[in-house]
Design a protein around this motif. Structure first.
Motif, PDB file in Angstrom:
ATOM      1  N   TRP A  39       0.824  -1.208   0.000  1.00  0.00           N
ATOM      2  CA  TRP A  39       0.000   0.000   0.000  1.00  0.00           C
ATOM      3  C   TRP A  39       0.861   1.263   0.000  1.00  0.00           C
ATOM      4  CZ3 TRP A  39      -3.008  -2.676   4.443  1.00  0.00           C
ATOM      5  CH2 TRP A  39      -3.843  -3.668   3.876  1.00  0.00           C
ATOM      6  N   SER A  40       1.937   1.252   0.820  1.00  0.00           N
ATOM      7  CA  SER A  40       2.745   2.478   0.870  1.00  0.00           C
ATOM      8  C   SER A  40       3.485   2.687  -0.446  1.00  0.00           C
ATOM      9  CB  SER A  40       3.711   2.447   2.055  1.00  0.00           C
ATOM     10  OG  SER A  40       4.292   1.187   2.186  1.00  0.00           O
ATOM     11  N   LEU A  41       3.978   1.589  -1.064  1.00  0.00           N
ATOM     12  CA  LEU A  41       4.673   1.757  -2.348  1.00  0.00           C
ATOM     13  C   LEU A  41       3.721   2.291  -3.412  1.00  0.00           C
ATOM     14  CD1 LEU A  41       7.023  -1.362  -2.626  1.00  0.00           C
ATOM     15  CD2 LEU A  41       7.663   1.031  -2.363  1.00  0.00           C
ATOM     16  N   ILE A  42       2.491   1.724  -3.461  1.00  0.00           N
ATOM     17  CA  ILE A  42       1.507   2.183  -4.447  1.00  0.00           C
ATOM     18  C   ILE A  42       1.238   3.666  -4.280  1.00  0.00           C
ATOM     19  CG2 ILE A  42      -0.914   2.020  -5.137  1.00  0.00           C
ATOM     20  CD1 ILE A  42      -0.817  -0.951  -4.505  1.00  0.00           C
ATOM     21  N   ILE A  43       1.011   4.079  -3.016  1.00  0.00           N
ATOM     22  CA  ILE A  43       0.683   5.496  -2.757  1.00  0.00           C
ATOM     23  C   ILE A  43       1.858   6.404  -3.124  1.00  0.00           C
ATOM     24  CG2 ILE A  43       0.188   7.157  -0.921  1.00  0.00           C
ATOM     25  CD1 ILE A  43      -2.229   5.618  -1.221  1.00  0.00           C
ATOM     26  N   VAL A  44       3.081   5.974  -2.753  1.00  0.00           N
ATOM     27  CA  VAL A  44       4.249   6.822  -3.030  1.00  0.00           C
ATOM     28  C   VAL A  44       4.429   7.019  -4.534  1.00  0.00           C
ATOM     29  CG1 VAL A  44       6.771   6.861  -2.956  1.00  0.00           C
ATOM     30  CG2 VAL A  44       5.478   6.354  -0.890  1.00  0.00           C
ATOM     31  N   PHE A  45       4.401   5.912  -5.294  1.00  0.00           N
ATOM     32  CA  PHE A  45       4.591   6.034  -6.745  1.00  0.00           C
ATOM     33  C   PHE A  45       3.463   6.840  -7.376  1.00  0.00           C
ATOM     34  CE2 PHE A  45       7.028   1.842  -6.397  1.00  0.00           C
ATOM     35  CZ  PHE A  45       8.225   2.520  -6.243  1.00  0.00           C
ATOM     36  N   MET A  46       2.226   6.633  -6.875  1.00  0.00           N
ATOM     37  CA  MET A  46       1.079   7.365  -7.417  1.00  0.00           C
ATOM     38  C   MET A  46       1.251   8.867  -7.198  1.00  0.00           C
ATOM     39  SD  MET A  46      -2.831   7.171  -6.093  1.00  0.00           S
ATOM     40  CE  MET A  46      -2.549   8.267  -4.712  1.00  0.00           C
ATOM     41  N   LEU A  47       1.626   9.249  -5.966  1.00  0.00           N
ATOM     42  CA  LEU A  47       1.751  10.680  -5.667  1.00  0.00           C
ATOM     43  C   LEU A  47       2.903  11.307  -6.447  1.00  0.00           C
ATOM     44  CD1 LEU A  47       0.986  10.838  -1.844  1.00  0.00           C
ATOM     45  CD2 LEU A  47      -0.485  11.463  -3.760  1.00  0.00           C
ATOM     46  N   LEU A  48       4.006  10.544  -6.616  1.00  0.00           N
ATOM     47  CA  LEU A  48       5.134  11.078  -7.388  1.00  0.00           C
ATOM     48  C   LEU A  48       4.712  11.333  -8.830  1.00  0.00           C
ATOM     49  CD1 LEU A  48       8.209   9.018  -6.125  1.00  0.00           C
ATOM     50  CD2 LEU A  48       7.810  11.458  -5.883  1.00  0.00           C
ATOM     51  N   LYS A  49       3.994  10.347  -9.425  1.00  0.00           N
ATOM     52  CA  LYS A  49       3.552  10.505 -10.819  1.00  0.00           C
ATOM     53  C   LYS A  49       2.581  11.670 -10.933  1.00  0.00           C
ATOM     54  CE  LYS A  49       2.270   6.670 -13.008  1.00  0.00           C
ATOM     55  NZ  LYS A  49       1.701   5.297 -13.077  1.00  0.00           N
ATOM     56  N   ALA A  50       1.602  11.722 -10.033  1.00  0.00           N
ATOM     57  CA  ALA A  50       0.605  12.804 -10.089  1.00  0.00           C
ATOM     58  C   ALA A  50       1.289  14.153  -9.928  1.00  0.00           C
ATOM     59  CB  ALA A  50      -0.443  12.589  -8.999  1.00  0.00           C
ATOM     60  N   GLY A  51       2.252  14.233  -9.004  1.00  0.00           N
ATOM     61  CA  GLY A  51       2.961  15.491  -8.773  1.00  0.00           C
ATOM     62  C   GLY A  51       3.715  15.943 -10.005  1.00  0.00           C
ATOM     63  N   LEU A  52       4.409  15.008 -10.669  1.00  0.00           N
ATOM     64  CA  LEU A  52       5.169  15.375 -11.870  1.00  0.00           C
ATOM     65  C   LEU A  52       4.240  15.853 -12.978  1.00  0.00           C
ATOM     66  CD1 LEU A  52       7.880  12.571 -12.121  1.00  0.00           C
ATOM     67  CD2 LEU A  52       8.207  14.974 -11.610  1.00  0.00           C
TER      68      LEU A  52
END
Lengths: 105, 230
Positions: free
Chosen positions: A43-56
Motif C-alpha cells: 500500500w505504501s509503495l503504491i501510494i508513493v509512486f502514485m503521488l510522485l507521478k501525479a505530482g510530476l
C-alpha cells in the motif's frame, strides 16, 4: 494587458526527462504487483509512486510549478475536501461491514 | 473646468510574488488569475472533474471496504496469456505506458505551438489523439474480454458483485473522457493547420487542450493505483 498572459515556454528536454521519469515510476508501480508485495509495504509503495507521478504531471506537464500562487491555491486546495469525504465514508463502510457480519452471515 | 493638467496615471507595477501576491491577486478588482480566461476556466472545469472522479473512487472504496464477500483478485482478472505464461495486469500496464506517451507528445505540442510552429504542433496533437484512440481500443478489448467472462455490473464469477459496478462506472467514465479528448484534439489540430490562430497569434488554446489531456492521464494514475493495484 496584464503581465503573465504570455504562454508557458519550457525546453523540450525537460519534458523528455519527465516523460522518462514517468515511465520508470509506472514500471516500478507495475513491479509492485508483479513481485506480489503484500500488506503495508504494498500500500505504501503504491501510494508513493502514485503521488510522485501525479505530482510530476501536475507540476511539469500542466505547468503548475510556474503558475502564480493565486491559481495554485484555487485549484489544489479544494480537492483536500475529498479527504474529509474519504474519512467519513471509511467510517461508514466500517459500520456497514460490521452490521453485515452481525446480520447477514 | 480646471486647467490643471492631470498627472498621467503611473504604469502599474508588476504584481508581487509569494503570499503577498496571493492576497493582492485575490483582492484585485478586475482579475484574480493572471492567465488567459480560457485557461482559468479549464482549470476550474478540471477542479470540478476532480470531484467527480474523487467521488467515484471514494464510492468504490466504500463498497469494497463494506462487502463481506472476497474482492476478486484483480491481478488475475486482468492478466493476459503470452504464449504459455500468464502475465498479470499486462494490458493495463501497456495502457498506462500508452497514455503517458500521449502526455509526452502533448507537452511537446504545446511547446511547438508557443513557438508558432503550427504544423509540428498539429502533427504532435494528431499523434497524441492516435495514442488516445489506441488506449480507448484497448479498453474496449478489456471490456469485451470481461463481459465474455461473465462480468456484469450486478454480478461476476470472481467474487464480490460490487467489482463489476465499480469497474464499469470508473473505467467507463474515464474512457468517455479520453474519447472526448481525442475529438477535441482533432478539432483543434484541424483549426491549427487551417491557420485559424495565426491572425491573433494566440496559441493558448493548445495549452488549454493540453491541460485537459494531462488531466485525463492524471486520473488514470489514480485509477491504476487504487483500482488495479490495490
Amino acid at each position: 494587458m496584464s503581465t503573465g498572459t504570455t504562454g508557458q515556454q519550457h525546453p523540450i528536454g525537460l519534458y523528455l526527462k519527465i516523460w522518462a521519469l514517468l515511465f520508470v515510476l509506472s514500471t516500478l508501480s507495475y513491479l509492485v504487483d508483479y513481485f506480489h508485495f503484500q500488506g503495508l509495504m504494498r500500500w505504501s509503495l503504491i501510494i508513493v509512486f502514485m503521488l510522485l507521478k501525479a505530482g510530476l504531471i501536475v507540476a511539469i506537464f500542466m505547468h503548475m510549478a510556474w503558475e502564480r500562487l493565486s491559481l495554485i491555491y484555487a485549484i489544489l486546495v479544494p480537492p483536500l475536501c475529498l479527504l474529509v469525504l474519504v474519512g467519513l465514508m471509511w467510517a461508514e463502510a466500517d459500520h456497514t461491514f460490521l452490521t453485515r457480519l452481525l446480520f447477514f452471515r | 473646468m480646471s486647467a490643471v493638467p492631470m498627472p498621467s496615471s503611473p504604469q502599474p507595477a508588476a504584481p508581487p510574488d509569494g503570499l503577498r501576491g496571493l492576497v493582492s491577486d485575490w483582492s484585485s478588482d478586475r482579475q484574480a488569475f493572471h492567465v488567459p480566461w480560457g485557461k482559468a476556466m479549464m482549470w476550474i472545469f478540471l477542479l470540478s472533474d476532480t470531484f467527480i472522479f474523487g467521488s467515484f473512487l471514494t464510492g468504490y472504496m466504500t463498497v469494497r471496504a463494506s462487502t463481506t464477500v472476497d474482492w476478486p483478485n484483480v491481478s488475475q482478472v486482468f492478466s493476459l496469456h503470452v504464449g504459455a505464461t500468464e502475465v498479470p495486469l499486462l494490458l493495463i500496464a501497456i495502457m498506462t505506458f500508452v497514455l503517458i506517451t500521449s502526455s509526452g507528445t502533448m507537452a511537446m505540442a504545446v511547446n511547438c505551438a508557443y513557438r508558432r510552429d503550427r504544423v509540428n504542433a498539429a502533427a504532435l496533437m494528431i499523434v497524441t489523439a492516435g495514442f488516445g484512440e489506441m488506449f480507448v481500443c484497448m479498453q474496449a478489448f478489456e471490456w469485451t474480454k470481461l463481459i465474455l467472462e461473465g462480468v456484469r455490473p450486478w454480478e461476476n464469477p470472481f467474487g464480490a458483485a460490487q467489482f463489476g459496478s465499480s469497474f464499469f462506472m470508473i473505467t467507463g467514465f474515464h474512457g468517455l473522457h479520453v474519447t472526448g479528448g481525442v475529438i477535441l484534439l482533432i478539432i483543434v489540430s484541424i483549426r491549427l493547420l487551417r491557420g485559424d490562430y495565426e491572425r491573433t497569434g494566440n496559441y493558448a488554446i493548445v495549452e488549454i487542450v493540453g491541460l485537459y489531456w494531462h488531466f485525463v492521464d492524471l486520473v488514470w494514475v489514480f485509477i491504476f493505483a487504487f483500482f488495479y493495484l490495490w
